[in-house]
Design an enzyme around this catalytic site. Structure first.
Site, PDB file in Angstrom:
ATOM      1  N   ASP A  68       0.772  -1.250   0.000  1.00 24.42           N
ATOM      2  CA  ASP A  68       0.000   0.000   0.000  1.00 24.42           C
ATOM      3  C   ASP A  68       0.809   1.310   0.000  1.00 24.42           C
ATOM      4  OD1 ASP A  68      -1.512  -2.125   0.868  1.00 24.42           O
ATOM      5  OD2 ASP A  68      -2.160  -1.182   2.715  1.00 24.42           O
ATOM      6  N   ARG A 119      -7.573  -0.924  11.685  1.00 21.22           N
ATOM      7  CA  ARG A 119      -6.291  -0.370  11.208  1.00 21.22           C
ATOM      8  C   ARG A 119      -6.457   0.696  10.128  1.00 21.22           C
ATOM      9  NH1 ARG A 119      -6.132  -5.874   9.682  1.00 21.22           N
ATOM     10  NH2 ARG A 119      -6.649  -6.241   7.500  1.00 21.22           N
ATOM     11  N   THR A 139     -12.439  -6.541   1.950  1.00 20.25           N
ATOM     12  CA  THR A 139     -11.935  -7.898   1.696  1.00 20.25           C
ATOM     13  C   THR A 139     -13.110  -8.863   1.558  1.00 20.25           C
ATOM     14  OG1 THR A 139     -11.875  -8.615   4.013  1.00 20.25           O
ATOM     15  CG2 THR A 139      -9.953  -7.415   3.212  1.00 20.25           C
ATOM     16  N   TRP A 141      -1.781   0.774  -5.198  1.00 20.67           N
ATOM     17  CA  TRP A 141      -0.856  -0.368  -5.314  1.00 20.67           C
ATOM     18  C   TRP A 141      -1.344  -1.329  -6.390  1.00 20.67           C
ATOM     19  CZ3 TRP A 141      -1.800  -5.020  -1.692  1.00 20.67           C
ATOM     20  CH2 TRP A 141      -0.857  -6.037  -1.916  1.00 20.67           C
TER      21      TRP A 141
HETATM   22  C1  FRU Z   1      -3.923  -3.647   2.769  1.00 16.76           C
HETATM   23  C2  FRU Z   1      -3.322  -4.010   4.111  1.00 16.76           C
HETATM   24  C3  FRU Z   1      -3.664  -2.991   5.172  1.00 16.76           C
HETATM   25  C4  FRU Z   1      -2.532  -3.157   6.153  1.00 16.76           C
HETATM   26  C5  FRU Z   1      -1.358  -3.444   5.247  1.00 16.76           C
HETATM   27  C6  FRU Z   1      -0.334  -4.375   5.816  1.00 16.76           C
HETATM   28  O1  FRU Z   1      -3.203  -4.152   1.703  1.00 16.76           O
HETATM   29  O2  FRU Z   1      -3.720  -5.315   4.498  1.00 16.76           O
HETATM   30  O3  FRU Z   1      -4.953  -3.150   5.714  1.00 16.76           O
HETATM   31  O4  FRU Z   1      -2.334  -2.006   6.932  1.00 16.76           O
HETATM   32  O5  FRU Z   1      -1.890  -3.994   4.064  1.00 16.76           O
HETATM   33  O6  FRU Z   1       0.773  -4.473   4.983  1.00 16.76           O
END
Ligand code: FRU
Length: 438
Positions: A21, A154, A225, A281
């Site tokens: 990301d 998060r 997700t 990404w």
């Molecule tokens: C998304 C993710 C985020 C997390 C990060 C960990 O791609 O899963 O939710 O902060 O990647 O690398």
């Protein structure tokens, strides 16, 4: 630590090893700063750091030393995704600190089962270049206890509202994605305000929220997700947020930000001209030459036109393509740019990647240029506007990525590719002109 790339042009690519990301994207003191999830020891995901690149023009990126690395008990196993704000001429980065509760006995950079805890953290920097990982980190929201999972909460997105600072976290409630909202008056103390959920079919965890106003409309980008039949995808919609109480009215439905299905975890910033610019990404199924894996889209300007969210190529990126090329082999690591108007039934092949028009939709096919990887190869845009009119395409070709912008960003299809050739087959004889960077 393996690093073989010191600069990236047009597409920001991993300097070596794994990236995912984009994080903390911001224009600060005359530079664009773009941080990213980075595992510096191998070409696979592992204990997360924040890699760092800067640019003056959103085209030429210089890779800098790692900005954030695990240094506190709360982030000893990783600095997950987050965002940046500027306050009092200082850069404040918010991110998720991770501690594994169940490390993989074979590799301490990985966890197993559901084994980690998350808390929300902040680090400040006066100039955007120096980060004191020992002195300047604080925990702003400790690991949650209670109904929200301590693990799946998060990716803090922080912005200045009309009366205070606001933070939005991606999370999960039961088997559904949700957002948690917090408010702060000093960026240090945060008060929980509200939780917002969506329908059952909108995925399990909502990752990487981004919220902003553009063209007078409020826009939400996020990455749910476990969507039925689509897995993890990056989506967008118009929303309405009432700051008082943080009540977020979601749209009735969402749309993909990119129909190539490789894009994820988009993050936006305001550029020096006041445009809302987003990068995302691109998920790659395997590394290139065993060295690096992960790259970003070109910066895209987000706009809302007739209630439709559009993503068009950033003008500074287009302007960088000033060198006329004889053919694809003349492109350097900035890749190549071309435009064409495509009519019903036409197909063009760029290095054996095919783009065609079927009715009012654009189709892409990477089945000849996807190495030995398994995965989806054919993609279809929704119906474009404009009836029988030509559909305009702006195409950015890089060794490992093709981005096709349809009708100035009405839709976009971006695909990771591996073994493009240099020939172009254009039965419709569009008189294509190829442009490279100097
Ligand atoms: C998304 C993710 C985020 C997390 C990060 C960990 O791609 O899963 O939710 O902060 O990647 O690398």
């Amino acid at each position: 630590m393996k690093q073989f790339r010191t600069h990236s042009k047009v597409h920001l690519k991993s300097p070596g090893c794994w990236i995912n990301d984009p994080n903390g994207f911001i224009y600060f003191q005359g530079n664009y700063h773009l941080f990213y999830q980075y595992f510096p020891y191998g070409n696979y995901w592992g204990r997360m750091h924040w890699g760092h690149a800067v640019s003056k023009d959103l085209v030429h990126w210089e890779h800098l030393p790692v900005a954030l690395y695990p240094s506190k008990p709360e982030d000893c196993d990783g600095c997950f995704s987050g965002s940046a704000v500027v306050h009092d001429n200082c850069l404040h980065l918010f991110y998720t600190g991770v501690r594994y509760t169940d490390p993989d006995p074979e590799d301490i950079n990985q966890y197993q089962n559901a084994g980690f805890l998350a808390s929300q953290m902040k680090i400040t920097s006066k100039d955007g270049f120096h980060f004191d990982n020992r002195a300047d980190k604080t925990v702003v929201i400790p690991t949650l206890e209670g109904e929200f999972p301590a693990r799946e909460t998060r990716d803090p997105r922080v912005w200045r509202g009309s009366d205070a600072w606001y933070m939005m976290l991606g999370s999960s409630l039961g088997k559904k994605g949700c957002f948690l909202f917090y408010r702060s008056y000093d960026l240090e103390n945060w008060q929980y305000i509200n939780c917002v959920e969506g329908p059952d079919a909108w995925g399990k965890v909502w990752e990487c929220p981004d919220y902003f106003t553009v063209d007078g409309k409020q826009v939400l980008l996020f990455s749910p997700t476990n969507l039925p039949e689509m897995g993890n995808q990056n989506v967008c919609m118009q929303v309405f947020l009432q700051e008082d109480g943080c009540k977020l009215k979601l749209g009735d439905t969402f749309t993909l930000i990119d129909y190539g299905m490789d894009v994820y975890a988009a993050q936006s910033a305001e550029d020096a001209m006041g445009n809302r610019v987003m990068v995302a990404w691109l998920r790659m199924p395997g590394p290139v030459e065993d060295e690096w894996i992960g790259m970003f889209t070109i910066p895209r300007v987000v706009e809302v036109k007739e209630n439709h969210i559009c993503f068009r190529p950033h003008p500074l990126v287009k302007q960088a393509f000033t060198r006329r090329l004889q053919d694809l082999s003349g492109a350097d690591d900035g890749g190549c740019y071309l435009t064409l108007d495509i009519m019903e039934g036409e197909t063009i092949s760029i290095g054996r990647y095919e783009i065609s028009r079927q009715g009012n939709r654009i189709c892409t096919d990477r089945s000849h240029v996807y190495g030995n990887y398994e995965g989806q190869c054919r993609f279809l845009s929704p119906e474009c506007s404009g009836g029988l009119d030509p559909i305009s395409l702006e195409i950015f070709v890089d060794k490992n990525l093709i981005e096709v912008f349809i009708n100035e960003g009405e839709y976009v299809i971006s695909n990771v590719v591996y073994d493009l050739t240099t020939d172009i087959i254009d039965p419709g004889k569009h008189g294509l002109v190829l442009w490279g960077t100097p």
